[in-house]
Design an enzyme around this catalytic site. Structure first.
Site, PDB file in Angstrom:
ATOM      1  N   LEU A  15       1.210  -1.231   0.085  1.00 19.57           N
ATOM      2  CA  LEU A  15       0.081   0.073  -0.070  1.00 19.57           C
ATOM      3  C   LEU A  15       0.763   1.232   0.223  1.00 19.57           C
ATOM      4  O   LEU A  15       0.469   2.276  -0.570  1.00 19.57           O
ATOM      5  CB  LEU A  15      -1.129   0.032   1.257  1.00 19.57           C
ATOM      6  CG  LEU A  15      -1.794   1.132   1.378  1.00 19.57           C
ATOM      7  CD1 LEU A  15      -2.705   1.426   0.101  1.00 19.57           C
ATOM      8  CD2 LEU A  15      -2.634   1.359   2.580  1.00 19.57           C
ATOM      9  N   TYR A  16       1.915   1.228   0.845  1.00 22.78           N
ATOM     10  CA  TYR A  16       2.958   2.422   0.889  1.00 22.78           C
ATOM     11  C   TYR A  16       3.309   2.709  -0.675  1.00 22.78           C
ATOM     12  O   TYR A  16       3.198   3.855  -1.141  1.00 22.78           O
ATOM     13  CB  TYR A  16       4.128   2.020   1.646  1.00 22.78           C
ATOM     14  CG  TYR A  16       5.131   3.300   1.515  1.00 22.78           C
ATOM     15  CD1 TYR A  16       5.125   4.351   1.899  1.00 22.78           C
ATOM     16  CD2 TYR A  16       6.399   2.655   1.032  1.00 22.78           C
ATOM     17  CE1 TYR A  16       5.946   5.178   1.785  1.00 22.78           C
ATOM     18  CE2 TYR A  16       7.362   3.560   0.835  1.00 22.78           C
ATOM     19  CZ  TYR A  16       7.046   4.941   1.371  1.00 22.78           C
ATOM     20  OH  TYR A  16       8.319   6.067   1.189  1.00 22.78           O
TER      21      TYR A  16
END
Length: 336
Positions: free
Chosen positions: A151-152
């Site tokens: 997700l980062y």
């Protein structure tokens, strides 16, 4: 020149602010000093320059739209370096909403500030993690990055695309920098070098993922800072060589926009990195060998040809020197 730097209590941001102040710029610092890791370390970084006559600090969150709008309206920065973000690849598994709030909504507020109060140049932090499932080495900005593994990384890919849209729609010159594994004094406590040093000094085992076989383009913080500041001075224009076909992922035929890798072109295997750390500490590490973590890539290798050609970027600090500098700082900060 008046420069807004977000994340000035952070590892890279604090060093960028210092560099700009040293060369005579006026710096508006912006940071919320969140508790993702030890706030005392963040305050100690800030203490190095918070009383400087050309430094002004804004204690606020990027997700606070009103605070960002007020900062742009009050200080009217000429250029912006956006380094504030929720960092850490693995933390996203437990706190995904924090990443969306800081890295996506917060970045939107920066873009809107640049639109409402036109700036000469926006430089923003991206990451080598955007290369995701790509295994073609070395990583080049000309390669597609459509398959992030965390997700980062996805939020940083979103930043690149958001910045391009604003560069196209509103003519905001924008440059994204894909950082490769930054380390050095004043670093983040959640990163490998910090964790390894703390554990080895305490006689505790260190977790070595992928059995230490993966390689990283470890890049010393001073080399990163030099590249950031040089990039700030290089305002992009539209790609004059664009033919009208599909634009190059690294630039754009329709917007003043560029993407650069910023890292060391000589990747180092993790086991060698640990070996150098052992030498600097004068102690052997107890290693717990583990498989590759979910979301991690086996290797990273930075192709920085574009940045070299554009701004003369050339990393100078070897891993041996960089780790020795970190250990000296760590001992002075935590052990004396």
């Amino acid at each position: 020149m008046k420069v807004l730097v977000t994340g000035t209590a952070g590892f890279i941001g604090s060093n960028v602010a210092l560099k700009l102040l040293e060369r005579g710029e006026e710096v508006i610092g912006f940071d919320n000093l969140n508790d993702y890791y030890d706030v005392r370390l963040k305050k100690a970084r800030l203490a190095r320059f918070i009383d400087h006559p050309r430094y002004t600090h804004v204690h606020a969150d990027l997700a606070d739209r009103g605070a960002v709008e007020k900062t742009f309206a009050s200080h009217k920065p000429q250029r912006v370096i956006n380094l504030a973000a929720q960092a850490g690849v693995r933390y996203a598994a437990e706190n995904p909403h924090v990443y969306a709030s800081s890295n996506v909504i917060g970045f939107l507020h920066i873009l809107e500030g640049c639109r409402q109060h036109p700036v000469e140049h926006l430089v923003f932090a991206s990451t080598s993690s955007v290369y995701g499932a790509n295994t073609a080495m070395p990583f080049s900005e000309h390669q597609p990055t459509e398959h992030p593994l965390t997700l980062y990384a996805a939020t940083k890919k979103a930043n690149e695309q958001m910045a391009h849209s604003y560069a196209h729609l509103y003519g905001i010159p924008s440059t994204g920098l894909r950082f490769f594994t930054v380390y050095g004094p004043w670093g983040r406590p959640d990163m490998a070098l910090f964790l390894f040093t703390k554990a080895i000094l305490a006689g505790e085992p260190i977790k070595v993922f992928n059995h230490g076989k993966h390689k990283r383009s470890f890049t010393y913080v001073d080399d990163i800072v030099e590249g950031v500041v040089r990039t700030l001075d290089k305002v992009p224009g539209k790609n004059a060589n664009w033919s009208g076909s599909a634009p190059d992922p690294a630039s754009s035929g329709v917007a003043p926009y560029r993407l650069y890798n910023i890292g060391n072109e000589k990747p180092v295997e993790l086991l060698r990195y640990i070996e150098v750390l052992e030498h600097c500490l004068g102690r052997k590490a107890k290693m717990e060998m583990l498989p590759l973590q979910a979301g991690d890539v086996p290797d990273t290798e930075a192709d920085v040809t574009e940045l070299i050609q554009s701004v003369g970027y050339a990393p100078k600090i070897s891993v041996a020197t960089g780790i020795d500098n970190f250990v000296s700082w760590y001992r002075s900060y935590y052990c004396e």
